[in-house]
Design an enzyme around this catalytic site. Structure first.
Site, PDB file in Angstrom:
ATOM      1  N   TYR A  14     -10.983 -10.233 -11.604  1.00  0.00           N
ATOM      2  CA  TYR A  14     -10.727  -9.568 -10.331  1.00  0.00           C
ATOM      3  C   TYR A  14      -9.359  -8.861 -10.333  1.00  0.00           C
ATOM      4  O   TYR A  14      -9.261  -7.680  -9.996  1.00  0.00           O
ATOM      5  CB  TYR A  14     -10.804 -10.578  -9.161  1.00  0.00           C
ATOM      6  CG  TYR A  14     -10.053 -10.061  -7.982  1.00  0.00           C
ATOM      7  CD1 TYR A  14     -10.535  -8.949  -7.290  1.00  0.00           C
ATOM      8  CD2 TYR A  14      -8.835 -10.597  -7.604  1.00  0.00           C
ATOM      9  CE1 TYR A  14      -9.821  -8.392  -6.243  1.00  0.00           C
ATOM     10  CE2 TYR A  14      -8.110 -10.054  -6.569  1.00  0.00           C
ATOM     11  CZ  TYR A  14      -8.614  -8.955  -5.886  1.00  0.00           C
ATOM     12  OH  TYR A  14      -7.894  -8.407  -4.878  1.00  0.00           O
ATOM     13  N   GLU A  51      -1.529  -8.699  -5.493  1.00  0.00           N
ATOM     14  CA  GLU A  51      -2.817  -9.367  -5.663  1.00  0.00           C
ATOM     15  C   GLU A  51      -2.617 -10.822  -6.080  1.00  0.00           C
ATOM     16  O   GLU A  51      -3.367 -11.699  -5.677  1.00  0.00           O
ATOM     17  CB  GLU A  51      -3.684  -8.631  -6.688  1.00  0.00           C
ATOM     18  CG  GLU A  51      -4.176  -7.274  -6.229  1.00  0.00           C
ATOM     19  CD  GLU A  51      -5.041  -7.343  -4.979  1.00  0.00           C
ATOM     20  OE1 GLU A  51      -5.653  -8.389  -4.730  1.00  0.00           O
ATOM     21  OE2 GLU A  51      -5.089  -6.353  -4.222  1.00  0.00           O
ATOM     22  N   CYS A  73     -19.091  -2.462  12.853  1.00  0.00           N
ATOM     23  CA  CYS A  73     -19.144  -2.291  11.402  1.00  0.00           C
ATOM     24  C   CYS A  73     -19.664  -0.906  11.015  1.00  0.00           C
ATOM     25  O   CYS A  73     -20.709  -0.462  11.505  1.00  0.00           O
ATOM     26  CB  CYS A  73     -20.050  -3.370  10.804  1.00  0.00           C
ATOM     27  SG  CYS A  73     -20.169  -3.208   9.030  1.00  0.00           S
ATOM     28  N   ARG A 126       0.826  -1.214   0.000  1.00  0.00           N
ATOM     29  CA  ARG A 126       0.000   0.000   0.000  1.00  0.00           C
ATOM     30  C   ARG A 126       0.860   1.263   0.000  1.00  0.00           C
ATOM     31  O   ARG A 126       0.342   2.356  -0.154  1.00  0.00           O
ATOM     32  CB  ARG A 126      -0.919   0.005   1.221  1.00  0.00           C
ATOM     33  CG  ARG A 126      -2.034  -1.004   1.065  1.00  0.00           C
ATOM     34  CD  ARG A 126      -3.014  -0.981   2.201  1.00  0.00           C
ATOM     35  NE  ARG A 126      -4.083  -1.916   1.938  1.00  0.00           N
ATOM     36  CZ  ARG A 126      -4.836  -2.476   2.865  1.00  0.00           C
ATOM     37  NH1 ARG A 126      -4.630  -2.195   4.140  1.00  0.00           N
ATOM     38  NH2 ARG A 126      -5.794  -3.305   2.531  1.00  0.00           N
ATOM     39  N   THR A 180      -3.924 -17.032  -0.173  1.00  0.00           N
ATOM     40  CA  THR A 180      -2.811 -17.001   0.775  1.00  0.00           C
ATOM     41  C   THR A 180      -3.014 -15.884   1.787  1.00  0.00           C
ATOM     42  O   THR A 180      -3.470 -14.798   1.425  1.00  0.00           O
ATOM     43  CB  THR A 180      -1.473 -16.791   0.020  1.00  0.00           C
ATOM     44  OG1 THR A 180      -1.444 -17.671  -1.100  1.00  0.00           O
ATOM     45  CG2 THR A 180      -0.278 -17.070   0.900  1.00  0.00           C
TER      46      THR A 180
END
Ligand code: SF4
Length: 454
Positions: free
Chosen positions: A185, A102, A267, A90, A108
């Site tokens: 994706y 990714e 949340c 990041r 994993t």
């Protein structure tokens, strides 16, 4: 389609870039906006219509209002900015690093990936450096991470990117998906996080969050279907900072909206979460089916000759794709292990290998398999006769072909194993399977006289 079909949309684009409003939509300025609009013209994404209800267009059963979408985006991103984990990929989200991280994160855990990612980026900081490496070098850095086809696909795709795109990954998700190992994706993640394009992503975590929050978009109490979730994800991803939104969605699924025991109390989107409001989170949670553990016994052979040991390399379509291993075979109950070892060794080396010593046993677990490995050692002393080395395919010779379409290696050759006599000193540098790495350590101790009989 966003603006009246591809051709009309493109013409409209040329006229309107730089304007503030067009056809009731806000039109952004600058290069990035041009890229976004170009994708819109090609139908790669479909921006959110400025209408309160989009459910009809989506083909959804329930209403999906703009205010619900905005609230979801806003709460999610605010939460992410405060609670996101500090992960190495990041820090500099360039397309190559996004692609790499990714790919490593597929199937994993994050904690497992971090040291591999750091080593990989330090050794291969660019697509060019990855493409210039040998497949063995790439696999060696991947050793222990599992699902080795991912590493081979990365290596193959890096070469295509260098040959076809001058070493820069393309931003277009449709082009990205033509590269080996990049699915919808991963293409969405590269496009949105790496290039800042509003392209949806859907993987296990985001799928779970969207399914629960937008449960009412399914049919007759069933969860929304895959196609609905993709359309929904595309509607939700904002034009402004889509990469942060997509990462926030995955992070929420990973840290809060977990498969088992989601932390609904913490949340940020619980007030608009349909599963929470229905009090049905537990019922709607993933049913984790315990998969049956499978046990098997194998015999692995260390056959020595003239300072070398016989190894085989798995085919690129096998579980341990392109890794090296001691030749082995499975045995059933009551099998005559030594007779079978003689027979197999004779097939593989064209020599009669009579005397065998069992120098160790160990257990290895991989996914749901529990494997017991018996390690046998023999030495071929005869100096004459063939060494029995069939040779290894030249690296990169036939893994892919670049043409109008990229074609994978034919299935048959992808399953073929190749045998090779390997110098004992080479064992440390070859990419080995995890059981082979254990066995190589035991063999080294035996040959150095340190091994105590098991
Ligand atoms: Fe998931 Fe619970 Fe949040 Fe709904 S309220 S999104 S089920 S964590």
């Amino acid at each position: 389609m966003g603006v009246g079909g591809p051709t009309q949309g493109c013409r409209s684009l040329q006229k309107t870039v730089g304007a503030r409003v067009h056809n009731g939509k806000r039109v952004h300025n600058g290069k990035e906006d041009m890229r976004v609009k170009q994708m819109e013209c090609r139908g790669i994404f479909d921006p959110l219509p400025q209408r309160a209800k989009v459910s009809k267009k989506l083909g959804l059963k329930a209403e999906l209002s703009m205010s619900r979408i905005r609230t979801f985006r806003q709460r999610l991103v605010e939460w992410y900015r405060k609670h996101k984990r500090d992960l190495p990929w990041r820090h500099e989200p360039d397309p190559y690093k996004v692609w790499l991280s990714e790919t490593m994160l597929q199937q994993t855990q994050v904690d497992t990936v971090i040291p591999y990612y750091r080593r990989f980026v330090s050794r291969f900081p660019t697509v060019e450096s990855l493409a210039a490496a040998s497949v063995d070098e790439v696999l060696k850095l991947w050793e222990g991470l599992g699902y080795y086809r991912r590493a081979i696909h990365l290596w193959e795709a890096a070469q295509i990117v260098v040959a076809q795109f001058g070493g820069q990954l393309p931003a277009d998700p449709k082009l990205l998906q033509r590269l080996p190992g990049i699915g919808r994706y991963t293409a969405g993640a590269i496009a949105s996080i790496g290039f800042g394009l509003p392209v949806a992503i859907l993987e296990a975590n985001s799928r779970r969050v969207l399914t629960r929050v937008f449960w009412d978009l399914g049919n007759e109490g069933r969860p929304p279907e895959e196609g609905t979730l993709w359309r929904l994800a595309q509607k939700l991803v904002p034009i402004s900072d889509p990469g942060t939104f997509n990462q926030a969605l995955m992070e929420l699924g990973s840290l809060v909206c977990t498969a088992r025991k989601p932390l609904c109390g913490d949340c940020p989107v619980k007030r608009i979460c349909r599963a929470w409001r229905l009090g049905a989170v537990e019922n709607l949670s993933a049913q984790v089916r315990a998969s049956r553990t499978l046990f098997c016994k194998v015999v692995a052979l260390a056959i020595l000759r003239q300072g070398r040991v016989l190894l085989w390399r798995y085919g690129s379509a096998e579980r341990w794709a392109m890794l090296w291993d001691f030749p082995r075979f499975e045995i059933g109950p009551g099998a005559d292990v030594f007779a079978l070892a003689r027979e197999k060794a004779s097939d593989w080396t064209s020599c009669l290998v009579k005397e065998w010593t069992e120098f160790g046993r160990f257990r290895h677990s991989v996914t749901r398999f529990r494997i017991e490995v018996r390690c046998l050692l023999a030495e071929i002393r005869k100096r004459d006769g063939p060494l029995g080395e069939p040779g290894v395919e030249a690296e990169g010779a036939s893994y892919f072909r670049v043409g109008e379409r990229w074609v994978r290696k034919p299935k048959q050759s992808a399953l073929e194993r190749t045998l090779r006599w390997v110098r004992l000193e080479e064992l440390a540098n070859l990419p080995l399977t995890a059981p082979a790495r254990k066995m190589a350590g035991m063999l080294s101790r035996v040959l150095n006289g340190q091994f105590q009989d098991a």
